[in-house]
Design an enzyme around this catalytic site. Sequence first.
Site, PDB file in Angstrom:
ATOM      1  N   GLY A  13       0.827  -1.204   0.000  1.00 34.17           N
ATOM      2  CA  GLY A  13       0.000   0.000   0.000  1.00 34.17           C
ATOM      3  C   GLY A  13       0.858   1.250   0.000  1.00 34.17           C
ATOM      4  N   TYR A 146     -14.393   1.419   9.993  1.00 34.20           N
ATOM      5  CA  TYR A 146     -12.970   1.772  10.067  1.00 34.20           C
ATOM      6  C   TYR A 146     -12.612   2.233  11.487  1.00 34.20           C
ATOM      7  CZ  TYR A 146      -8.555   4.055   8.726  1.00 34.20           C
ATOM      8  OH  TYR A 146      -7.234   4.433   8.621  1.00 34.20           O
TER       9      TYR A 146
HETATM   10  P1  NAD Z   1      -3.487   1.783   1.583  1.00 31.45           P
HETATM   11  O1  NAD Z   1      -4.887   1.435   1.286  1.00 31.45           O
HETATM   12  O2  NAD Z   1      -2.650   2.374   0.511  1.00 31.45           O
HETATM   13  O3  NAD Z   1      -2.700   0.537   2.167  1.00 31.45           O
HETATM   14  C1  NAD Z   1      -3.313  -0.526   2.853  1.00 31.45           C
HETATM   15  C2  NAD Z   1      -2.740  -1.822   2.317  1.00 31.45           C
HETATM   16  O4  NAD Z   1      -3.326  -2.918   3.052  1.00 31.45           O
HETATM   17  C3  NAD Z   1      -3.082  -2.058   0.852  1.00 31.45           C
HETATM   18  O5  NAD Z   1      -1.925  -2.446   0.154  1.00 31.45           O
HETATM   19  C4  NAD Z   1      -4.122  -3.169   0.890  1.00 31.45           C
HETATM   20  O6  NAD Z   1      -4.113  -3.960  -0.285  1.00 31.45           O
HETATM   21  C5  NAD Z   1      -3.700  -3.940   2.119  1.00 31.45           C
HETATM   22  N1  NAD Z   1      -4.803  -4.702   2.731  1.00 31.45           N
HETATM   23  C6  NAD Z   1      -6.061  -4.278   2.994  1.00 31.45           C
HETATM   24  N2  NAD Z   1      -6.761  -5.270   3.567  1.00 31.45           N
HETATM   25  C7  NAD Z   1      -5.927  -6.340   3.681  1.00 31.45           C
HETATM   26  C8  NAD Z   1      -6.066  -7.652   4.178  1.00 31.45           C
HETATM   27  N3  NAD Z   1      -7.228  -8.083   4.685  1.00 31.45           N
HETATM   28  N4  NAD Z   1      -5.005  -8.489   4.129  1.00 31.45           N
HETATM   29  C9  NAD Z   1      -3.822  -8.074   3.612  1.00 31.45           C
HETATM   30  N5  NAD Z   1      -3.638  -6.840   3.103  1.00 31.45           N
HETATM   31  C10 NAD Z   1      -4.671  -5.985   3.142  1.00 31.45           C
HETATM   32  O7  NAD Z   1      -3.530   2.777   2.849  1.00 31.45           O
HETATM   33  P2  NAD Z   1      -2.358   3.540   3.610  1.00 31.45           P
HETATM   34  O8  NAD Z   1      -2.671   4.976   3.560  1.00 31.45           O
HETATM   35  O9  NAD Z   1      -1.051   3.072   3.149  1.00 31.45           O
HETATM   36  O10 NAD Z   1      -2.611   3.060   5.110  1.00 31.45           O
HETATM   37  C11 NAD Z   1      -1.816   2.081   5.722  1.00 31.45           C
HETATM   38  C12 NAD Z   1      -2.220   1.909   7.179  1.00 31.45           C
HETATM   39  O11 NAD Z   1      -2.090   3.154   7.875  1.00 31.45           O
HETATM   40  C13 NAD Z   1      -3.662   1.455   7.368  1.00 31.45           C
HETATM   41  O12 NAD Z   1      -3.731   0.553   8.441  1.00 31.45           O
HETATM   42  C14 NAD Z   1      -4.388   2.725   7.709  1.00 31.45           C
HETATM   43  O13 NAD Z   1      -5.530   2.486   8.488  1.00 31.45           O
HETATM   44  C15 NAD Z   1      -3.323   3.488   8.484  1.00 31.45           C
HETATM   45  N6  NAD Z   1      -3.555   4.941   8.437  1.00 31.45           N
HETATM   46  C16 NAD Z   1      -3.286   5.649   7.300  1.00 31.45           C
HETATM   47  C17 NAD Z   1      -3.550   7.016   7.273  1.00 31.45           C
HETATM   48  C18 NAD Z   1      -3.256   7.875   6.073  1.00 31.45           C
HETATM   49  O14 NAD Z   1      -3.537   9.065   6.107  1.00 31.45           O
HETATM   50  N7  NAD Z   1      -2.653   7.381   5.010  1.00 31.45           N
HETATM   51  C19 NAD Z   1      -4.100   7.643   8.405  1.00 31.45           C
HETATM   52  C20 NAD Z   1      -4.374   6.866   9.517  1.00 31.45           C
HETATM   53  C21 NAD Z   1      -4.096   5.518   9.529  1.00 31.45           C
END
Ligand code: NAD
Length: 314
Positions: A13, A146
């Site tokens: 991700g 979420y």
């Molecule tokens: P993203 O959607 O780009 O990355 C999430 C990744 O998890 C993706 O590659 C997806 O394919 C994978 N994924 C989802 N469900 C899955 C599963 N069941 N099994 C295996 N893989 C799975 O999002 P991101 O922005 O990179 O976020 C990454 C983490 O950081 C997440 O946990 C998100 O909740 C947390 N987060 C991000 C932000 C932000 O602003 N980017 C803010 C708060 C929290």
Amino acid sequence: MATKRILVTGGAGFIGSHLCERLVADGNDVVCLDNFFSGRKDNVAHLLGNPRFELIRHDITTPILLEVDQIYNFACPASPNAYMYNPVKTVKTSVMGAINMLGLAKRVKARILQASTSEVYGDPKVHPQPESYWGNVNPIGVRSCYDEGKRVAETLMYDYRRQNGVDSKIIRIFNTYGPRMQADDGRVISNFVVQALRGEPLTVYGKGGQTRSFCFIDDLVEGAVRMMNLDDFFGPVNIGNPAEFTIMELAEKVLRLTGAKSTIVFKPLPQDDPTQRQPDISLAKQKLGWKPSVNLDEGLKRTIAYFKRVLKES
Ligand code: NAD
Ligand code: UDP
């Protein structure tokens, strides 16, 4: 730092891929696990030839047996569009995923860091938000899958620590942006930048008076790695950039930095959209010696340069 075997769930991700890159560069053996729901192989394609890097297609809602020293549990769709697409699956990913990764951590005595979120504060009544604030979350709304999923993931980190002695940690990530966000991901910075570069109108939801505080990806990764490698502090700790902007201010900044002539159109405000959000990062400063170093203008310039390249290639 000594070589470690590190598992990054959600490693393909946006955030996960930057984390994998950093951990490989630090000389670790990295296992990137992803089901490619909202991530892409392309995000880690440049790491595939590296003998220190391994990619596994797997869904964390089912258990997996691996031997690792550290687990960054980052798997979970983060864009509202993506996590509301299949809300039940989102809850399963946060809850069953955390249980499976905690079970793995327990078995192999690994340290685990959970990616939690500012969404645990919901539509906050306390501003800025310190870690001690318990939040104002709607348990039955469209974003609850979420928000509540992450709240349970936090609970599990603490219960496995208390009950099973698992070395668990929590960071609460505030809106993070940068290269490798998906162009159609739906989050505000990727939307505005892509719309501006295509000469399309910028879509402001509501009146645009709601605020967010945006953290550049490199700063976030630094905070996460520091937290993982600190002994005797489990968090939760806020990781975010406290500079707060209204969505209208962001739109104007994107127009200025891209030089686009796009107009701004107003769309309905999504349900339960938080009105304000700003991290109190006193704890991160004190415990991790961390604070963000990339301001919004600089981070946007780098993000705009990335999307220019991506849009030219597509
Ligand atoms: P993203 O959607 O780009 O990355 C999430 C990744 O998890 C993706 O590659 C997806 O394919 C994978 N994924 C989802 N469900 C899955 C599963 N069941 N099994 C295996 N893989 C799975 O999002 P991101 O922005 O990179 O976020 C990454 C983490 O950081 C997440 O946990 C998100 O909740 C947390 N987060 C991000 C932000 C932000 O602003 N980017 C803010 C708060 C929290
Ligand atoms: N937003 C917007 N236009 C868009 C996408 C989002 O005005 O094209 C708003 C959204 O309503 C929210 C803020 O920008 O108030 C941040 O949205 P995002 O989805 O990036 O993150 P989150 O709401 O999860 O903080």
